[in-house]
Design an enzyme around this catalytic site. Structure first.
Site, short mmCIF file in Angstrom:
data_model
loop_
_atom_site.label_atom_id
_atom_site.label_comp_id
_atom_site.label_asym_id
_atom_site.label_seq_id
_atom_site.Cartn_x
_atom_site.Cartn_y
_atom_site.Cartn_z
N LYS A 1 6.38 -4.23 6.52
CA LYS A 1 5.67 -2.96 6.44
C LYS A 1 4.52 -2.90 7.45
O LYS A 1 4.14 -1.83 7.90
CB LYS A 1 5.11 -2.75 5.03
CG LYS A 1 6.15 -2.77 3.92
CD LYS A 1 6.63 -1.41 3.56
CE LYS A 1 7.63 -1.31 2.43
NZ LYS A 1 8.45 -2.44 2.06
C1 LIG Z 1 9.82 -2.41 1.69
C2 LIG Z 1 10.64 -3.66 1.76
C3 LIG Z 1 12.04 -3.63 1.86
C4 LIG Z 1 12.83 -2.33 1.82
O1 LIG Z 1 12.61 -1.54 2.97
P1 LIG Z 1 13.03 0.01 2.98
O2 LIG Z 1 12.46 0.54 4.24
O3 LIG Z 1 12.38 0.61 1.76
O4 LIG Z 1 14.51 0.09 2.92
C5 LIG Z 1 12.72 -4.83 1.98
N1 LIG Z 1 12.07 -6.02 1.96
C6 LIG Z 1 10.72 -6.09 1.85
C7 LIG Z 1 10.06 -7.43 1.81
C8 LIG Z 1 9.95 -4.92 1.75
O5 LIG Z 1 8.61 -5.00 1.63
#
Ligand SMILES: *Cc1c(COP(=O)(O)O)cnc(C)c1O
Length: 479
Positions: A118
């Site tokens: 993120k």
């Molecule tokens: C947010 C997240 C995901 C999922 O990503 P999306 O963009 O919602 O599909 C997968 N793994 C981790 C560690 C995350 O923080």
């Protein structure tokens, strides 16, 4: 470049305007009017660039209303290498897992301040949001609920930013020691951590209540930075180009022009993989985009059958890859828009079908998901994750996190003879000690720059699950 709503009810708007709001006024999602194309020659001209410079090139195609020098400065700051930002010199390293399979590599997206992917988008959003607000003389108060990754990435990206207040609700006593320390040890004036006596759904409900009061929302300029934010989606496109360039560095010039790679993406709200879909539509030679789900396999079901059947919260399992625990996937509307020929009327009809019947049936379009868009899918379970973490550790000495393990597991079911498979590493294993201990008998050590964080003083306001108290709190502290 202008932006439109998937449901047709929005005047074309520039990047600076849509950054503050991912949701269109008609209830649809904001999408680019048309995706920019990047030809092979341009792609090759980017080969020598470092990550911030590549980000400037890719994002300048989306943010056409931001002067290039300003964009370059923002990308340099967002992706700076330093002990409290990105710690890996390459920003995004490619790590071969050749002992597991010669075709397999990880794309390291978790080298940022909160050890999860993120950060890749949120760091850029922090820069661009501050810039756009200053340019228009506005301020914003970000209101969010988090059970972990998103809230901390937002706080690290927005800490100390001018004109931005952050109010982050988390469920009291339901986050790990690491997650609590990570968020609550921030002391910046503009960051407000609120621990609500309740569960994550209660936090989300409080936010919905406050935002539903349109007068309150307007007066305090409440906003969100959730996964439908198009600024985040555009910033994630960058690392698909980066990973393709690094994977093909070793090839001869004439091989490069036709070299394809596949990606596997551990998925939740369909944000990360949507960026891969956009990169492919922009001309990046992507063979397959493999969607990896956990036990909450609503998206795997959609890509296998063409039927989208979101689930109730009560049918959503708590798993050991918690950031993928979803009941509906908020970004899927943008993919379905493309499947339906980018026709707002057909899209709106599909969403009416969803409201009336609880599902969208695109079974007749399903063959195109893989043939035209290259997307296939699979899912994994807790025991698959444990086994995969163990096996990768045994073969390579490297510890992967449970979300990345979902990716590796599903990737191995979709390997093609000649095509490299790049699995996106979405978090660091130090964030999920329990499953790592179950798999290999010991936790992965926290990276050096986090050692000591657990002992820092914490700053958090405890609050009952009560709208009036939250309202008064925000009122007193909004920027
Ligand atoms: C947010 C997240 C995901 C999922 O990503 P999306 O963009 O919602 O599909 C997968 N793994 C981790 C560690 C995350 O923080």
């Amino acid at each position: 470049m202008k932006y439109l709503s998937t449901r047709g009810g929005m005047d074309p708007a520039g990047y600076g305007e849509i950054l503050l709001e991912g949701l269109a006024p008609d209830g649809g999602l904001v999408v680019p009017e048309e995706l920019p194309r990047v030809d092979a020659e341009t792609r090759e001209s980017w080969r020598g660039l470092d990550y911030p410079s590549l980000a400037t090139e890719v994002l300048s195609l989306f943010a056409t209303d931001i002067p290039r020098d300003d964009l370059a400065r923002m990308c340099r700051d967002a992706y700076a290498v330093s002990p409290d930002n990105f710690v890996e010199p390459a920003v995004v390293p490619l790590v071969p897992l050749s002992e597991v399979d010669a075709r397999l590599s990880l794309v390291g997206l978790s080298e940022g301040p909160t050890l999860a992917f993120k950060d890749m988008a949120m760091q850029f959003l922090g820069q661009s949001l501050e810039y756009v607000l200053a340019r228009s003389g506005r301020t914003i108060n970000i209101l969010g609920a988090t059970s972990g990754d998103t809230g901390s990435a937002a706080e690290y990206a927005l800490r100390g930013k001018q004109g931005i207040g952050v109010f982050m609700l988390s469920p009291q006593g339901r986050m790990s020691d690491f997650q609590r320390a990570q968020m609550y040890s921030l002391t910046d004036e503009n960051i407000h951590n609120i621990a609500v006596a309740g569960v994550f759904d209660d936090c989300q409900h409080l936010i919905k209540q406050l935002s539903a009061d349109l007068e309150f929302k307007r007066h305090h300029r409440l906003g969100t930075v959730n996964s439908i934010n198009l600024g985040r989606i555009s910033a994630q496109v960058v690392y698909y180009f980066w990973a393709w360039l690094r994977q093909t560095d070793a090839l001869d010039a004439d091989e490069r022009s036709t070299a394809r790679v596949s990606f596997t993406v551990p998925s939740g709200n369909f944000g990360n993989i949507l960026s891969g879909h956009y990169a492919k539509q922009m001309g990046l030679p992507v063979h397959r985009l493999v969607l990896a789900a956990n036990e909450n396999n609503v998206l795997d079901e959609f890509f296998r059958t063409g039927v989208y059947a979101p689930r109730a919260s009560a049918e959503t399992y708590l798993t050991s890859s918690p950031s993928m625990d979803i009941s509906k996937a908020s970004n899927l509307e943008r993919f379905i828009f493309d499947v339906l020929g980018r026709d707002p009327e057909r899209l709106a009809a599909a969403w009416r079908e969803l409201d009336e019947t609880g599902t969208i049936d695109l079974a007749h379009e399903q063959p195109r998901f893989s043939e035209e868009f290259g997307i296939v899918s699979g899912s994994s379970t807790h025991s698959d994750r444990v086994e995969t973490i163990r096996e990768v550790h045994r073969a390579t000495g490297r510890v992967i996190d449970p979300h990345t393990a979902d990716g590796v597991k599903v990737a191995r079911q979709h390997l093609d003879a000649e095509v490299p498979m790049l699995v996106l590493e979405t978090a660091k294993p130090a964030k999920f000690p329990e499953i790592v201990i179950e798999a290999i008998g010991a936790a992965d050590a926290l990276p050096d720059h986090w050692a000591g964080m657990l002992d820092l003083p914490q700053r958090v306001t405890a609050m009952p699950n009560d709208e009036a108290q939250l309202r008064a709190y925000v009122e007193a502290r909004a920027v």
